[in-house]
Design an enzyme around this catalytic site. Structure first.
Site, PDB file in Angstrom:
ATOM      1  N   SER A 129       0.871  -1.170   0.000  1.00 40.91           N
ATOM      2  CA  SER A 129       0.000   0.000   0.000  1.00 40.91           C
ATOM      3  C   SER A 129       0.905   1.217   0.000  1.00 40.91           C
ATOM      4  O   SER A 129       2.134   1.092  -0.057  1.00 40.91           O
ATOM      5  CB  SER A 129      -0.858   0.010   1.256  1.00 40.91           C
ATOM      6  OG  SER A 129      -0.044   0.306   2.373  1.00 40.91           O
ATOM      7  N   LYS A 130       0.281   2.371   0.115  1.00 42.67           N
ATOM      8  CA  LYS A 130       1.079   3.600   0.091  1.00 42.67           C
ATOM      9  C   LYS A 130       2.064   3.654   1.256  1.00 42.67           C
ATOM     10  O   LYS A 130       3.048   4.369   1.207  1.00 42.67           O
ATOM     11  CB  LYS A 130       0.155   4.809   0.112  1.00 42.67           C
ATOM     12  CG  LYS A 130      -0.570   4.954  -1.204  1.00 42.67           C
ATOM     13  CD  LYS A 130      -1.166   6.334  -1.386  1.00 42.67           C
ATOM     14  CE  LYS A 130      -2.017   6.357  -2.621  1.00 42.67           C
ATOM     15  NZ  LYS A 130      -3.448   6.309  -2.351  1.00 42.67           N
ATOM     16  N   ARG A 131       1.768   2.871   2.307  1.00 46.76           N
ATOM     17  CA  ARG A 131       2.711   2.853   3.433  1.00 46.76           C
ATOM     18  C   ARG A 131       4.083   2.354   2.982  1.00 46.76           C
ATOM     19  O   ARG A 131       5.095   2.702   3.543  1.00 46.76           O
ATOM     20  CB  ARG A 131       2.201   1.909   4.528  1.00 46.76           C
ATOM     21  CG  ARG A 131       1.138   2.500   5.416  1.00 46.76           C
ATOM     22  CD  ARG A 131       0.695   1.492   6.457  1.00 46.76           C
ATOM     23  NE  ARG A 131       0.224   0.253   5.838  1.00 46.76           N
ATOM     24  CZ  ARG A 131       0.858  -0.907   5.899  1.00 46.76           C
ATOM     25  NH1 ARG A 131       1.989  -1.002   6.532  1.00 46.76           N
ATOM     26  NH2 ARG A 131       0.350  -1.981   5.317  1.00 46.76           N
ATOM     27  N   HIS A 132       4.058   1.460   1.984  1.00 49.81           N
ATOM     28  CA  HIS A 132       5.329   0.950   1.484  1.00 49.81           C
ATOM     29  C   HIS A 132       5.875   1.952   0.475  1.00 49.81           C
ATOM     30  O   HIS A 132       5.325   2.106  -0.594  1.00 49.81           O
ATOM     31  CB  HIS A 132       5.146  -0.412   0.823  1.00 49.81           C
ATOM     32  CG  HIS A 132       4.690  -1.437   1.792  1.00 49.81           C
ATOM     33  ND1 HIS A 132       3.376  -1.703   2.011  1.00 49.81           N
ATOM     34  CD2 HIS A 132       5.385  -2.233   2.629  1.00 49.81           C
ATOM     35  CE1 HIS A 132       3.272  -2.647   2.938  1.00 49.81           C
ATOM     36  NE2 HIS A 132       4.474  -2.979   3.328  1.00 49.81           N
TER      37      HIS A 132
END
Ligand code: GLU
Length: 485
Positions: free
Chosen positions: A253-256
């Site tokens: 996800s954008k966290r990565h």
């Protein structure tokens, strides 16, 4: 069957292309190319609020950049268009009415608030929420009352009883019990057709033979199979690809950091390296090798070898593969690809002699994992001033470092101009004079002329920089050392 393979990539333009959906696109493309089939691009933009023309443009652009050209799509058309769902709304309406008429669907007047309330009630009782079917057999009286209240109906599909078997090429046989599904909405009360319905209609009308997509869509598959059957369509084959997870085993996800294709483009990844890497996540070529040319991937690709377990995204491995592609790239092409990255560093590279520039690129390429990495080295090649890094300062403090640099300066002064041969002969002579070798010899030289402790080979750097520049840099460094150390 080979000439009948028709696969599709169906992105929703509600975000950018990222590692996950790029792999889906690639595997569809591979399957089509391997089997002499057609690769179709369909834009799933029925969610008008979240979709945007800009996302669509970027998705198409990123796919072209990766070389995943499609045979039919919104831009190039095709026999089964239009290929943008927002342009197919009348088609969906027709089929929804057909289901209503055949008694396979019904009007549902429940409001979102009512549904939400009932859902929560079930959840508090620990029961998995599902629609209770109360509008399925609505009396005429209730229907009229709801209409008079101004309620607009949604259309729900009747799921019925039994089990749906999905015979998935990757996952094997998966069974879904209809009693857990519940009648689901296929047309919203605001007139918007819902994903499961539109996808089934489009896949059938576009004659899609295989649906290759992420396993997050597996729960939708029994619904789509039921709808296909109710509409009299033949059911395509399914292949659900394992989810790509991050280093923390969580879904990407954008966290990565940086998983969008645009991000990889900007950092200077090469499309073929990216495709090579994508082929390794979620598919096993059946051998140990990791660098596989695209033609071989096409040749060897099979959905049966797609992995059943989660695929882990490893940025370091992608960088390593990219470095290999940079090292093996045709020099002229690499030089062209590097121009924008060099310009970003403020260097007027177009004003530089092209042959010299290509020699420079050749010298530096072994140090690059991405094209953007050139920013770390480009300063070495231009101007007298260099920044001496912290490790470089430590090298200069070493006993004997200054003497080595002075010896090199003396040698350079002796010659008219510097060639690779001259440099190669210079080294043993200094070695003999100074009675040192290895790192203690090369590090001070490297730092004196580049300011860094790693970088392109010295025997290539010397002739590229030339006598004047080398001497000026050495003088500056010696001056700096005498004042500061
Ligand atoms: N539009 C869907 C998505 O972006 C894909 C639907 C499908 O492949 O069936 O996830």
């Amino acid at each position: 069957m080979s000439d009948k393979v028709r696969v599709r990539f169906a992105p929703s333009p509600t975000g950018y292309l990222h590692i996950g959906n790029a792999r889906t696109a690639f595997f569809n493309w591979l399957y089509a190319r391997k089997n002499g089939g057609k690769f179709i691009l369909r834009i799933e933009d029925t969610d008008r609020e979240r979709s945007s023309a800009e996302f669509e443009r970027v998705i198409l652009d990123d796919m072209r950049w990766m070389g995943l050209e499609w045979d039919e799509g919104p831009d190039c058309g095709g026999e089964f268009g239009p290929y943008r769902q927002s342009e197919r709304l009348n088609i969906y309406k027709e089929y929804a009415f057909q289901l209503l008429e055949n008694g396979r669907a019904y009007n549902c007047y429940c409001t979102p608030d009512e549904l939400e309330k009932r859902r929560n009630e079930l959840l508090t009782k620990g029961i998995a929420p599902k629609y209770d079917g109360r509008c399925r057999n609505l009396s005429e009286k209730d229907r009229v009352r709801y209409e008079e209240e101004g309620r607009r109906p949604a259309i729900r599909f009747i799921v019925g009883d039994g089990t749906v078997e999905v015979d998935d090429i990757v996952k094997g046989k998966v069974f879904f019990n209809c009693s857990t599904i519940g009648d689901f909405i296929i047309f919203r009360s605001d007139g918007v057709a819902v994903y499961n319905l539109v996808v089934v209609i489009d896949d059938a009308l576009m004659k899609i033979s295989h649906i290759i997509r992420g396993e997050d869509h597996l729960p939708n598959t029994p619904r789509q199979i039921l709808l296909s059957r109710a509409l009299g369509f033949s059911v395509p084959k399914f292949a659900h690809l394992s989810t790509i997870v991050g280093y923390d085993r969580m879904q990407l996800s954008k966290r990565h950091h940086g998983i969008s294709i645009g991000h990889f483009r900007k950092e200077g990844f090469l499309p073929d390296a990216l495709l090579n890497y994508l082929s390794l996540i979620g598919w096993s070529p059946g051998g140990e090798e990791e660098i596989i040319p695209l033609e071989d991937i096409i040749e060897r690709f099979s959905l049966e070898r797609a992995s059943k377990g989660a695929a882990i995204f490893e940025p370091d491995k992608l960088r390593w593969i990219n470095g290999v592609y940079i090292r093996n790239m045709d020099l002229e092409k690499l030089a062209d690809a590097l121009i924008p990255f060099i310009k970003k560093e403020g260097v007027d590279i177009e004003g530089v002699d092209r042959r010299w520039m290509e020699r420079m690129v050749d010298a530096v390429r072994d140090n690059l994992e991405t094209l953007e990495n050139v920013s770390e080295y480009i300063g070495i090649f231009f101007g007298v001033d260099i920044n001496i890094c912290k490790k470089g300062m430590d090298v200069l403090k070493d006993n004997g470092a200054v003497d080595v640099i002075k010896a090199v300066r003396d040698e350079i002064r002796e010659v008219d101009s510097i060639t690779q041969d001259i440099y190669i002969k210079m080294v043993p002579s200094i070695k003999k004079r100074m009675k040192i070798g290895g790192k203690r010899l090369f590090m001070p030289i490297r730092v004196a002329i580049t300011g860094k402790t790693k970088g392109p080979e010295l025997e290539r750097l010397f002739p590229l920089l030339g006598k004047d520049l080398l001497l000026k840099r050495i003088d500056k460094v010696l001056d700096h050392v005498s004042k500061n150390l």
